[in-house]
Design an enzyme around this catalytic site. Structure first.
Site: not given
Lengths: 310, 316
Positions: B173, B202-204, B227
């Site tokens: 990321t 959906v991650g962080d 995440g």
């Protein structure tokens, strides 16, 4: 320590003609959660059961009875969190599912992920054998009426939002001292397609940590997100504030810093609990030590034996 | 004496076991991005403008897993997440699972500035992009040959077990934090997620308080790493809660990452800046590509405890 489940059915300005349904709905849900705790069930089972009931109840903005997005369709968000492991499961912008809270729990239990959105969430539901339900089964006359009204150019959905049922949720602590939270919603009235609010965002719509407590929130989603409301309440509790003071402090901060109103249900691992709100009303109910507690307007706190009819 | 607050920008290009053959490109990439961000500040731009510019530069660089160069999901498609936040107002914008957008961080900013919402997902996010005239790009332009090959490799190597993901998965990321000369802080984070992730995962990164958070009263944070672990501890908000209690940016980051490691066995990294210009780049993974510009000095690193510096005039 006495296990407890606390439930909310949304913070806002509930029209009088709907308030009886909201009160009976949250009481019913609290009773259902409590039955599970009494039987030695987990706080996670209790909160999921309570929220499932509220999703199935068309009087609430979750599952059946969800508000409609700008296109007149239903997109739902939900989250569960387990205070023991900090595990959580969430779905956002999911369609055609009767119980998003159960799907959220499946995300937590059956995948290595914490959140699935939109079509991906639906794909997962299919893979789990969760039935798809027609859009029409989730829409009520009331939600359709509110949607139409808000299509008018001079409508103010946030204002109108506060005139409707909000998000639903529950927190609980079980006999082993495990806390959990669950929150579910159809979101904001006439929201843009794909709009995701606070509910499925960990720390915002809910948070649970066995070392501190659990929170489920409701109210103006964007405001709740800006202050990470659930996590903020728990930070205050970590600093020694009571469940009530921590909840009030955080709600007051949300009001002063970003102008948002809302409500929360909060529990700590010792069984202390609170149902607090800065909006005009919040339908809430709690069950502990065979007593049912409930209220709607600020300052209300009714109690009765859990077995007595309302 | 210069009475203005210091203007600082810090960027990261991912916390993970960056292999040697990507090391130089990663470090070069974060150096360039931090200089991009700093030149915005130099021209009098805001912290918000600076983080957007820095993250755009990282999204355009195929060596990082964001925008161009993003990893593929289980269906072989690219789904992107991003967030941006303004510490002055706590306003924020985010997109999750958006497709075929070259600069998700700019779409996130548009959500913040052009809608009353904070987060849009999936098709709704793409519809919004269309409505504001943001161009869609073909998937092929976002996916590198390298990634296609890696995806095929992993796809054939079926992993139903997601447990031991910290070392196996790339989590590069990208993100940036900044404080401008007016004392405003901002953060931005952008990602393609985990290779072979489930569709719609959906991650962080786009989740406010986890992938990033910014508040003029305490500071701005952007996180990277595993995440799901970052989410469990709401890492960005956690770091700032330590700063609120008076700890330094470095100690706050270390404590929070340590907690994440102990409580949920997750590794990652974070960059932080305070409203007074203190900053830190901290990680518990093997490496993290990061760079910062502060008082005309360019700092950067890759390996633990590495802190190299160069005079800025070489780049501007």
């Amino acid at each position: 320590m006495f296990p407890v489940v606390v439930v909310h059915g949304g913070a806002g300005h509930i029209p009088k003609e709907r308030s009886e349904n909201s009160t009976s709905g949250v009481c019913s849900a609290a009773r259902a959660g409590y039955t599970i705790l009494q039987g030695g069930g987990s706080s996670m089972d209790a909160v999921v059961e309570a929220v499932t009931q509220l999703e199935n109840n068309p009087s609430f903005n979750a599952g059946c009875g969800s508000v409609l997005n700008v296109k007149g369709e239903v997109e739902m968000d939900a989250i569960v969190m387990d205070g023991k492991t900090l595990g959580s499961g969430a779905v956002s912008a999911v369609r055609n599912i009767a119980n998003p809270i159960q799907l959220a729990r499946l995300v937590m239990d059956k995948t290595g992920h914490a959140c699935l959105t939109a079509e991906g969430a639906n794909q997962f539901a299919r893979s789990m054998g969760v039935p798809e339900v027609p859009l029409e089964s989730l829409i009520t006359d009331y939600s359709r009426m509110r949607w139409k009204k808000n299509l008018a150019p001079d409508a103010n959905p946030v204002e109108c939002q506060m005139g409707k049922m909000g998000t639903v949720g529950a927190v609980a602590v079980d006999s082993e001292g495990n806390v959990a939270c669950a929150t579910s919603t159809g979101g904001m009235l006439n929201k843009m397609e794909g709009r995701v609010g606070d509910t499925p965002c960990i720390g915002c719509g809910g948070y649970a940590d066995n070392q501190v407590g659990a929170v489920s929130t409701t109210g103006h989603g964007e405001a709740i997100m800006k202050v990470i409301l659930a996590r903020l309440i728990l930070f205050h509790m970590e600093q020694g504030q009571s469940v009530e003071a921590a909840s009030d402090l955080a709600l007051a901060y949300m009001k002063s810093r970003v102008g948002g109103l809302g409500g929360v249900v909060t529990v700590d691992p010792q069984g202390q609990w609170a149902a607090r709100f800065s909006s005009l009303q919040m339908a809430w109910a709690a069950a502990q030590k065979d007593i049912l507690h409930y209220g709607l307007y600020t300052g209300e706190h009714f109690t009765q034996s859990i077995d007595d009819p309302l | 004496m210069n009475l203005k607050m210091s203007a600082v920008v810090v960027v990261h290009g991912g916390a993970w076991a960056i292999p040697d053959d990507l090391a130089k490109a990663s470090v070069d990439g974060v150096k360039v991005a931090s200089c991009e961000g700093f030149s915005v500040l130099r021209r009098g731009g805001s912290a918000l403008d600076a983080v957007e510019a820095a993250v755009r530069a990282l999204e355009e660089n195929t060596v990082f897993n964001a925008g161009h160069g993003a990893v593929l999901n289980a269906d072989g498609e690219v789904e992107l997440d991003a967030m941006i936040m303004d510490g002055r107002t706590l306003a924020s914008g985010a997109v999750s699972s958006v497709k075929n957008i070259a600069n998700p961080v700019s779409l996130a900013r548009a959500v913040m500035e052009k809608t009353t919402h904070i987060m849009l997902s999936s098709r709704g996010a793409n519809l919004f992009a269309e409505s504001i005239g943001m161009a869609t790009v073909p998937t092929d332009t976002l996916v590198t040959e390298y990634e296609r090959k890696e995806w095929e490799k992993h796809n054939n190597y079926l992993t139903g077990v997601m447990q031991d993901f910290n070392s196996q998965w790339t989590h590069d990321t990208v993100g940036a934090v900044s404080v401008d000369s007016a004392g405003n802080v901002a953060c931005a984070t952008s990602t393609g997620g985990i290779r072979n992730k489930m569709v719609g995962r959906v991650g962080d990164s786009p989740i406010i308080g986890s992938g990033g958070y910014a508040d003029n009263f305490s500071g701005a944070v952007s996180c990277t790493g595993h995440g799901e672990s970052i989410l469990k501890v709401t890492l960005a908000r956690l770091i700032l809660s330590h700063i609120e209690q008076g700890k330094s940016v470095a100690v706050s980051s270390q404590l929070s990452l340590q907690y994440m490691g102990e409580r949920v066995r997750g590794a990652g990294g974070a960059i932080v800046v305070s409203p007074s210009g203190q900053w830190a780049a901290t990680f518990t993974t093997e490496r993290m590509a990061w760079a910062a510009v502060d008082h005309d000095v360019l700092w950067y690193g890759l390996d633990p405890n590495e802190r190299s510096k160069e005079q800025l005039s070489q780049y501007i």
